[in-house]
Design a protein around this motif. Sequence first.
Motif, PDB file in Angstrom:
ATOM      1  N   LEU A   1       2.295  -4.833  -5.211  1.00  0.00           N
ATOM      2  CA  LEU A   1       3.034  -5.934  -4.565  1.00  0.00           C
ATOM      3  C   LEU A   1       4.484  -5.513  -4.313  1.00  0.00           C
ATOM      4  O   LEU A   1       5.031  -5.740  -3.232  1.00  0.00           O
ATOM      5  CB  LEU A   1       2.997  -7.187  -5.445  1.00  0.00           C
ATOM      6  CG  LEU A   1       3.907  -8.343  -5.005  1.00  0.00           C
ATOM      7  CD1 LEU A   1       3.384  -8.983  -3.719  1.00  0.00           C
ATOM      8  CD2 LEU A   1       4.029  -9.404  -6.099  1.00  0.00           C
ATOM      9  N   HIS A   2       5.079  -4.895  -5.317  1.00  0.00           N
ATOM     10  CA  HIS A   2       6.486  -4.487  -5.188  1.00  0.00           C
ATOM     11  C   HIS A   2       6.674  -3.399  -4.130  1.00  0.00           C
ATOM     12  O   HIS A   2       7.770  -3.265  -3.577  1.00  0.00           O
ATOM     13  CB  HIS A   2       7.008  -3.980  -6.542  1.00  0.00           C
ATOM     14  CG  HIS A   2       7.094  -5.048  -7.590  1.00  0.00           C
ATOM     15  ND1 HIS A   2       7.142  -4.775  -8.941  1.00  0.00           N
ATOM     16  CD2 HIS A   2       7.125  -6.411  -7.489  1.00  0.00           C
ATOM     17  CE1 HIS A   2       7.218  -5.909  -9.618  1.00  0.00           C
ATOM     18  NE2 HIS A   2       7.196  -6.912  -8.766  1.00  0.00           N
ATOM     19  N   ARG A   3       5.634  -2.641  -3.863  1.00  0.00           N
ATOM     20  CA  ARG A   3       5.753  -1.538  -2.887  1.00  0.00           C
ATOM     21  C   ARG A   3       5.479  -1.972  -1.447  1.00  0.00           C
ATOM     22  O   ARG A   3       5.653  -1.183  -0.525  1.00  0.00           O
ATOM     23  CB  ARG A   3       4.788  -0.406  -3.265  1.00  0.00           C
ATOM     24  CG  ARG A   3       5.266   0.459  -4.422  1.00  0.00           C
ATOM     25  CD  ARG A   3       4.493   1.779  -4.473  1.00  0.00           C
ATOM     26  NE  ARG A   3       3.068   1.587  -4.688  1.00  0.00           N
ATOM     27  CZ  ARG A   3       2.486   1.564  -5.890  1.00  0.00           C
ATOM     28  NH1 ARG A   3       3.207   1.718  -6.977  1.00  0.00           N
ATOM     29  NH2 ARG A   3       1.183   1.390  -6.004  1.00  0.00           N
ATOM     30  N   THR A   4       5.019  -3.181  -1.245  1.00  0.00           N
ATOM     31  CA  THR A   4       4.627  -3.575   0.110  1.00  0.00           C
ATOM     32  C   THR A   4       5.825  -3.552   1.065  1.00  0.00           C
ATOM     33  O   THR A   4       6.962  -3.802   0.664  1.00  0.00           O
ATOM     34  CB  THR A   4       4.034  -5.005   0.143  1.00  0.00           C
ATOM     35  OG1 THR A   4       4.978  -5.893  -0.438  1.00  0.00           O
ATOM     36  CG2 THR A   4       2.730  -5.075  -0.589  1.00  0.00           C
ATOM     37  N   GLU A   5       5.532  -3.269   2.322  1.00  0.00           N
ATOM     38  CA  GLU A   5       6.572  -3.300   3.368  1.00  0.00           C
ATOM     39  C   GLU A   5       6.651  -4.726   3.900  1.00  0.00           C
ATOM     40  O   GLU A   5       6.117  -5.054   4.946  1.00  0.00           O
ATOM     41  CB  GLU A   5       6.214  -2.309   4.486  1.00  0.00           C
ATOM     42  CG  GLU A   5       6.262  -0.853   4.058  1.00  0.00           C
ATOM     43  CD  GLU A   5       7.673  -0.400   3.690  1.00  0.00           C
ATOM     44  OE1 GLU A   5       8.655  -1.028   4.143  1.00  0.00           O
ATOM     45  OE2 GLU A   5       7.799   0.588   2.929  1.00  0.00           O
ATOM     46  N   TRP A   6       7.352  -5.556   3.149  1.00  0.00           N
ATOM     47  CA  TRP A   6       7.353  -6.990   3.427  1.00  0.00           C
ATOM     48  C   TRP A   6       8.021  -7.347   4.747  1.00  0.00           C
ATOM     49  O   TRP A   6       7.779  -8.420   5.314  1.00  0.00           O
ATOM     50  CB  TRP A   6       8.002  -7.750   2.273  1.00  0.00           C
ATOM     51  CG  TRP A   6       9.404  -7.323   1.940  1.00  0.00           C
ATOM     52  CD1 TRP A   6       9.768  -6.410   0.997  1.00  0.00           C
ATOM     53  CD2 TRP A   6      10.611  -7.782   2.540  1.00  0.00           C
ATOM     54  NE1 TRP A   6      11.137  -6.273   0.962  1.00  0.00           N
ATOM     55  CE2 TRP A   6      11.681  -7.108   1.904  1.00  0.00           C
ATOM     56  CE3 TRP A   6      10.910  -8.698   3.554  1.00  0.00           C
ATOM     57  CZ2 TRP A   6      13.015  -7.321   2.260  1.00  0.00           C
ATOM     58  CZ3 TRP A   6      12.230  -8.920   3.903  1.00  0.00           C
ATOM     59  CH2 TRP A   6      13.271  -8.229   3.252  1.00  0.00           C
ATOM     60  N   ARG A   7       8.882  -6.468   5.260  1.00  0.00           N
ATOM     61  CA  ARG A   7       9.623  -6.819   6.484  1.00  0.00           C
ATOM     62  C   ARG A   7       8.695  -7.005   7.691  1.00  0.00           C
ATOM     63  O   ARG A   7       9.089  -7.615   8.680  1.00  0.00           O
ATOM     64  CB  ARG A   7      10.673  -5.754   6.787  1.00  0.00           C
ATOM     65  CG  ARG A   7      11.850  -5.827   5.829  1.00  0.00           C
ATOM     66  CD  ARG A   7      12.917  -4.799   6.139  1.00  0.00           C
ATOM     67  NE  ARG A   7      13.769  -4.577   4.989  1.00  0.00           N
ATOM     68  CZ  ARG A   7      14.763  -5.385   4.618  1.00  0.00           C
ATOM     69  NH1 ARG A   7      15.032  -6.439   5.330  1.00  0.00           N
ATOM     70  NH2 ARG A   7      15.482  -5.123   3.545  1.00  0.00           N
TER      71      ARG A   7
ATOM     72  N   ARG B   1      16.178  -1.235  -3.714  1.00  0.00           N
ATOM     73  CA  ARG B   1      15.288  -1.723  -2.655  1.00  0.00           C
ATOM     74  C   ARG B   1      14.866  -3.152  -2.962  1.00  0.00           C
ATOM     75  O   ARG B   1      14.432  -3.444  -4.078  1.00  0.00           O
ATOM     76  CB  ARG B   1      14.062  -0.811  -2.591  1.00  0.00           C
ATOM     77  CG  ARG B   1      13.054  -1.164  -1.542  1.00  0.00           C
ATOM     78  CD  ARG B   1      11.999  -0.059  -1.382  1.00  0.00           C
ATOM     79  NE  ARG B   1      10.949  -0.504  -0.486  1.00  0.00           N
ATOM     80  CZ  ARG B   1       9.824  -1.090  -0.893  1.00  0.00           C
ATOM     81  NH1 ARG B   1       9.611  -1.270  -2.172  1.00  0.00           N
ATOM     82  NH2 ARG B   1       8.921  -1.497  -0.013  1.00  0.00           N
ATOM     83  N   VAL B   2      15.003  -4.004  -1.984  1.00  0.00           N
ATOM     84  CA  VAL B   2      14.569  -5.393  -2.136  1.00  0.00           C
ATOM     85  C   VAL B   2      13.049  -5.453  -2.007  1.00  0.00           C
ATOM     86  O   VAL B   2      12.481  -4.890  -1.065  1.00  0.00           O
ATOM     87  CB  VAL B   2      15.219  -6.286  -1.064  1.00  0.00           C
ATOM     88  CG1 VAL B   2      14.688  -7.711  -1.151  1.00  0.00           C
ATOM     89  CG2 VAL B   2      16.734  -6.269  -1.204  1.00  0.00           C
ATOM     90  N   VAL B   3      12.400  -6.131  -2.942  1.00  0.00           N
ATOM     91  CA  VAL B   3      10.934  -6.216  -2.916  1.00  0.00           C
ATOM     92  C   VAL B   3      10.498  -7.674  -3.025  1.00  0.00           C
ATOM     93  O   VAL B   3      11.311  -8.557  -3.310  1.00  0.00           O
ATOM     94  CB  VAL B   3      10.311  -5.414  -4.097  1.00  0.00           C
ATOM     95  CG1 VAL B   3      10.859  -3.986  -4.143  1.00  0.00           C
ATOM     96  CG2 VAL B   3      10.539  -6.123  -5.432  1.00  0.00           C
ATOM     97  N   ILE B   4       9.209  -7.897  -2.827  1.00  0.00           N
ATOM     98  CA  ILE B   4       8.650  -9.217  -3.111  1.00  0.00           C
ATOM     99  C   ILE B   4       8.492  -9.329  -4.624  1.00  0.00           C
ATOM    100  O   ILE B   4       7.811  -8.523  -5.250  1.00  0.00           O
ATOM    101  CB  ILE B   4       7.280  -9.420  -2.432  1.00  0.00           C
ATOM    102  CG1 ILE B   4       7.430  -9.434  -0.911  1.00  0.00           C
ATOM    103  CG2 ILE B   4       6.647 -10.731  -2.912  1.00  0.00           C
ATOM    104  CD1 ILE B   4       6.103  -9.552  -0.165  1.00  0.00           C
TER     105      ILE B   4
ATOM    106  N   LEU C   1      12.419 -12.696  -2.651  1.00  0.00           N
ATOM    107  CA  LEU C   1      12.792 -11.300  -2.433  1.00  0.00           C
ATOM    108  C   LEU C   1      13.896 -10.935  -3.414  1.00  0.00           C
ATOM    109  O   LEU C   1      14.885 -11.662  -3.542  1.00  0.00           O
ATOM    110  CB  LEU C   1      13.250 -11.105  -0.991  1.00  0.00           C
ATOM    111  CG  LEU C   1      12.170 -11.406   0.043  1.00  0.00           C
ATOM    112  CD1 LEU C   1      12.769 -11.502   1.439  1.00  0.00           C
ATOM    113  CD2 LEU C   1      11.073 -10.347   0.003  1.00  0.00           C
ATOM    114  N   GLY C   2      13.723  -9.806  -4.109  1.00  0.00           N
ATOM    115  CA  GLY C   2      14.721  -9.454  -5.112  1.00  0.00           C
ATOM    116  C   GLY C   2      14.425  -8.148  -5.806  1.00  0.00           C
ATOM    117  O   GLY C   2      13.867  -7.217  -5.201  1.00  0.00           O
ATOM    118  N   ASP C   3      14.753  -8.107  -7.077  1.00  0.00           N
ATOM    119  CA  ASP C   3      14.657  -6.887  -7.881  1.00  0.00           C
ATOM    120  C   ASP C   3      13.338  -6.894  -8.661  1.00  0.00           C
ATOM    121  O   ASP C   3      13.059  -7.863  -9.386  1.00  0.00           O
ATOM    122  CB  ASP C   3      15.851  -6.857  -8.854  1.00  0.00           C
ATOM    123  CG  ASP C   3      16.000  -5.515  -9.567  1.00  0.00           C
ATOM    124  OD1 ASP C   3      14.967  -4.921  -9.948  1.00  0.00           O
ATOM    125  OD2 ASP C   3      17.146  -5.072  -9.753  1.00  0.00           O
TER     126      ASP C   3
END
Lengths: 146, 319
Positions: free
Chosen positions: B129-135, B186-189, B217-219
């Motif tokens: 989840l943290h690695r996803t390209e959320w943009r 890096r900002v992640v979900i 979105l955060g740390d």
Amino acid sequence: MAEPTPRALTDAEIHRSVAETLLHVIVPALRDDADWARAAAIQLVGLARYAATRGPDVSEGFAEELADVMATMANNEIVATAWGGDRSPRSVMDGAGRALALAVGRDDEHAVEIRSALRPVVVRQLDEELATTAPLVEAFRGRLDG
Amino acid sequence: MDEAELAALESWLQVRRGSDAKISEFDRMATGNSRENWFVGLSDGERFVVRIEQGGVFGTSSADEFRMMKAVQELGCPVAPVRWIEPTGELVGQPFFVMDYLDGVATGRDDRSMAPALVVDLVRRLAELHRTEWRTRLDADVTAGDATHAAIDRWHRLYRSETTVAIPLLEEGAAWLHLHAPPLERVVIVHGDPGPGNVVHDGRRVIAFTDWEFAHLGDPMEDWVYLVTMRGARTMASDEWLATLAQVAGVTVGADELRYWSVFNHFKGACANLTCRRVFRTTKPMPNLALIGTALHQTYVREVARLIGESAREGREGG
């Protein structure tokens, strides 16, 4: 001479009745799969027991105590900035909060005094509140003493 | 939910689905303090969960939760597919959305036990989840430089909106968190509430993360430390968690990070829990809300104070 028996039921007596009835009559009668109802009933037992045993609201007394502490810190520049001396609970709690926040990141004598004289009182007051509300945490988790 | 609301929900579902199937089962599920979760079985065999807000508990919204769940679903993360949202509150008195019901084990509300294989899969899935390209799925202008400060301000604003009287130890907590906010690469979900109790599983593998109301979105450290020190604290010891994170996800959590995000998560919890006091007094006088809004709130404030005091005693000025 014994005190006369009160004519009316007290709130504490009613709360005890609610707790005992829930615990010994309602909860045992719930279906095995009624997990949410069981959890809510146990939480309500905790709440009723709390209502039966808690003392009067302490907010004003706590604010007065903090005002007294800050009033003794007349030479503290953080207190002077944070609190104008208004002893209303709202102003005192705002002032105490501002003072604690302004002391963060500072090591000078004013900040040290905030942390050594004001902060312990704030923490002790919270601990006093927690002493009465802690059983509610257990009730929230579905556990009760007795 | 009364009979009129249930009938309105049935009609609403019929329109959304283009079907005249009726509600044949409707049961409160034994999870969820922030939302009411209702199991809905329909006469054509379909099963859904209706997730209903409760007067703004935790300062989170169905619309945000629905949007985040839809995004992570499209990004390939394990989540119950969301179907429809009713954001106005006009139908049943509160906003709600509908998602698929998933077969699997949803651990009991206070059960934090997990099989070792499930722990490993949970950590792996959270790292994914943290690695996803959320943009590609979410519009947001949050940056690595302001994400943590924005989160602190969000929770601070929420608590101040719930009470006219300041809580001094939360004022100190906000200042401490701003001062010591670690740099973010890096900002992640961030799920915001991950761990046992908030996952549907088959005993060994995660089928879906649930309870996305805190997602933002955060740390990623917010999630890892929350998992280790709060939701997963009774699953296994902190050292075991940290070793698992390193081994499975390559995540190293240092002592400073552990303390910082513990303060943050308890601060966030203390602020969010305060909303329950208002909801209890106004729209929903249920005992769980009274308990969260008083005792749990105070417990979290106390933990913020303890951790900051401990930091000060160890020589970090100002806590």
